[in-house]
Scaffold this active site. Structure first.
Site, PDB file in Angstrom:
ATOM      1  N   LYS A 207      -5.049  69.859  40.610  1.00 64.59           N
ATOM      2  CA  LYS A 207      -6.038  70.698  41.295  1.00 64.59           C
ATOM      3  C   LYS A 207      -7.436  70.460  40.752  1.00 64.59           C
ATOM      4  O   LYS A 207      -8.425  70.510  41.488  1.00 64.59           O
ATOM      5  CB  LYS A 207      -5.635  72.172  41.178  1.00 64.59           C
ATOM      6  CG  LYS A 207      -4.372  72.510  41.972  1.00 64.59           C
ATOM      7  CD  LYS A 207      -4.026  73.983  41.847  1.00 64.59           C
ATOM      8  CE  LYS A 207      -2.837  74.344  42.729  1.00 64.59           C
ATOM      9  NZ  LYS A 207      -1.604  73.663  42.332  1.00 64.59           N
TER      10      LYS A 207
ATOM     11  N   ARG B 153       1.622  65.115  51.786  1.00 62.23           N
ATOM     12  CA  ARG B 153       2.935  64.888  52.392  1.00 62.23           C
ATOM     13  C   ARG B 153       3.007  65.650  53.713  1.00 62.23           C
ATOM     14  O   ARG B 153       2.075  66.357  54.078  1.00 62.23           O
ATOM     15  CB  ARG B 153       4.037  65.405  51.452  1.00 62.23           C
ATOM     16  CG  ARG B 153       3.813  66.867  51.062  1.00 62.23           C
ATOM     17  CD  ARG B 153       4.958  67.468  50.295  1.00 62.23           C
ATOM     18  NE  ARG B 153       4.619  68.739  49.691  1.00 62.23           N
ATOM     19  CZ  ARG B 153       4.550  69.904  50.317  1.00 62.23           C
ATOM     20  NH1 ARG B 153       4.777  69.964  51.627  1.00 62.23           N
ATOM     21  NH2 ARG B 153       4.248  71.015  49.673  1.00 62.23           N
TER      22      ARG B 153
END
Length: 498
Positions: A118, A294
């Protein structure tokens, strides 16, 4: 450009089946992999070939990247589709796949690595004009330093694991005296779950909505967005109900969020399917949260409103083809909802309820899609995520999709285990959801286990009263008959004594 002829799906359950179906429509042969617990699973039966990876635990089967690559070499496989979960966001695995001369149906290992952290993701997008939640730009391990930073940001703050996901390694701290304990717990959880104890701080948005943008890129520099998904109904920081489009975004905000998502993808030279997640405050200001590199569980709602098969598009991109559409070709058609049907007990803090599907009948009819990997009589394994199915409905508008979902929930027959279907009905019938005025605290604000068992309505009470009168009358008649029997024994009794 390389035409994929044989595809291995490095996953299980409904997503493996979903990928197999699209591949078959493209004339691509498929290879399933499975654990010993999944020997009779539907994805194993659906594929052209299937190979057992090992025992039930995922660490001994679905997470064995080297073993999966060996299977590909042995069977002449061209490409690997990782689905979601397991190895789908493992940069090391993606790199090994490429080094083995295979095609990874997903983004580059570089993009996975950047967006998997992150902090690295925030650093990558910082040079673009993308709104970020106020917070620390680097990892923290020192409690005293963290406390100073929290005071600068202003309470409440959110302590988050840099390598985190699924709500693990995450703590909300409301006031300074609770900071030390919160940070230590977050570090401990992050270390246990991800092997990385680094955390960072963000200003905690008190009533956020969770809205994400689907993006798709190719190897030729084309990146588009396929609009948003609203994912604010969550339990334990995990989504339960998703919809597209959001009930609150204006065309202007939708366009701005879409453009921001495309810039995030450009920041890491992204190709393939990905999702850029934002949190949106009460004033509809949006802030970049993270990027999932994804396919998402909730991708069907995007497919339903755009008409795009995201799995086929992933495969085309992996083959080196340009995107089959441009941004101006995409339009929102109607509204779609998805309910994740879990083998969980909503009345018992959503704890898993594993067992056998004694009854399993899917809903049918216009505008209904069920992505699942089970049939009647099968067991829900204890080793994996307890999701049974994704129930998806489409309507020409949000209300039609909502009412269709309620009808589908009523038709969905599952016995032998407890599921989240009643919880889904509760959400869809709640005024906050109907109005669109809800946030990620929906469960916390409105849900109570006893609400799944409402009091009977007036008709039911009248029916119950009538039944009581009938039973009382029947009991009186029975007593009279028994007295008659005593006075005159039946012929059956006489014969039974002979």
């Amino acid at each position: 450009m390389h035409k994929i002829k044989k595809l291995l799906i490095a996953n299980r359950g409904e997503i493996a089946l979903r990928i197999i179906r699209s591949a078959r429509e493209m004339g691509i042969r498929t290879v399933a992999v499975f654990s010993e617990a999944d020997r009779h699973a539907l994805h194993v039966q659906a594929a052209d070939e299937a190979v057992c990876l090992g025992p039930a635990p995922s660490a001994e089967s679905y997470l064995l990247g080297n073993r999966i690559i060996d299977v590909c070499k042995a069977l002449g496989v061209d490409a690997i589709h990782p689905g979601y979960g397991f190895l789908s966001e493992n940069a090391g695995f993606a790199k090994k796949v490429e080094e083995a001369g295979l095609i990874f149906v997903g983004p580059s290992a570089h993009a996975i690595e950047i967006m998997g952290s992150k902090l690295a993701a925030k650093a990558a997008v910082a040079k673009y004009d993308i709104p970020l939640v106020p917070g620390t730009a680097t990892a923290l391990t020192d409690v005293a330093e963290g406390k100073r930073k929290a005071a600068e940001i202003g309470y409440p703050v959110l302590i988050k694991a840099s390598a985190g996901g699924g709500g693990k390694g995450m703590r909300v701290v409301e006031q300074a005296q609770d900071f030390e304990e919160g940070m230590q717990r977050a570090i401990s959880e992050a270390t246990s779950a991800f092997g990385d104890g680094s955390v960072f701080l963000e200003k905690f948005i008190t009533s956020p909505r969770h809205i994400e943008i689907q993006v798709m890129g190719d190897h030729h520099g084309n990146i588009v967005h396929l609009f948003e998904r609203e994912c604010s109904v969550q339990r334990r920081h995990q989504k339960v109900i998703e919809e597209a489009p959001s009930a609150v975004l204006t065309d202007e905000i939708r366009k701005a969020m879409g453009e921001a998502a495309v810039m995030v993808a450009k920041a890491c030279n992204y190709y393939g399917a990905g999702t850029v997640e934002f949190i949106v405050d009460e004033q509809l200001n949006f802030y970049f949260l993270e990027m999932n590199t994804r396919l998402q569980v909730e991708h069907p709602v995007t497919e339903m409103i755009t008409g795009v098969d995201l799995v086929k598009e992933q495969i085309y991109v992996a083959e080196g083809k340009p995107l089959s559409f441009k941004q101006e070709d995409l339009h929102i058609n109607g509204h779609a909802l998805e309910l994740r049907v879990y083998a969980e007990d909503p009345a018992n803090n959503f704890l898993p309820d594993i067992g056998t599907l004694q009854t399993y009948r899917r809903p049918q009819g216009p505008g209904i899609r069920v992505d699942d990997g089970f049939r009647q009589g099968m067991q829900i394994p204890i080793y994996y995520d307890p999701m049974i199915a994704k129930l998806v409905t489409w309507g020409k508008n949000r209300e039609e999709a909502r009412l269709r979902m309620l009808r589908a929930i009523e038709e969905y027959q599952i016995t032998g285990i407890t599921t989240t279907l009643p919880f889904g009905r509760f959400v869809l019938e709640h005024d906050a959801f109907i109005s669109g005025r809800f946030d990620t605290k929906f469960v916390e604000k409105y849900f109570r286990p006893e609400l799944l068992h409402p009091k009977p309505d007036a008709d039911e009470e009248m029916l119950a009263a009538a039944l009581a009168i009938y039973l009382h009358s029947n009991k009186t008649t029975k007593v009279s008959n028994e007295q008659a029997v005593t006075a005159a024994p039946s012929k059956w009794r006489k014969r039974s004594k002979q």
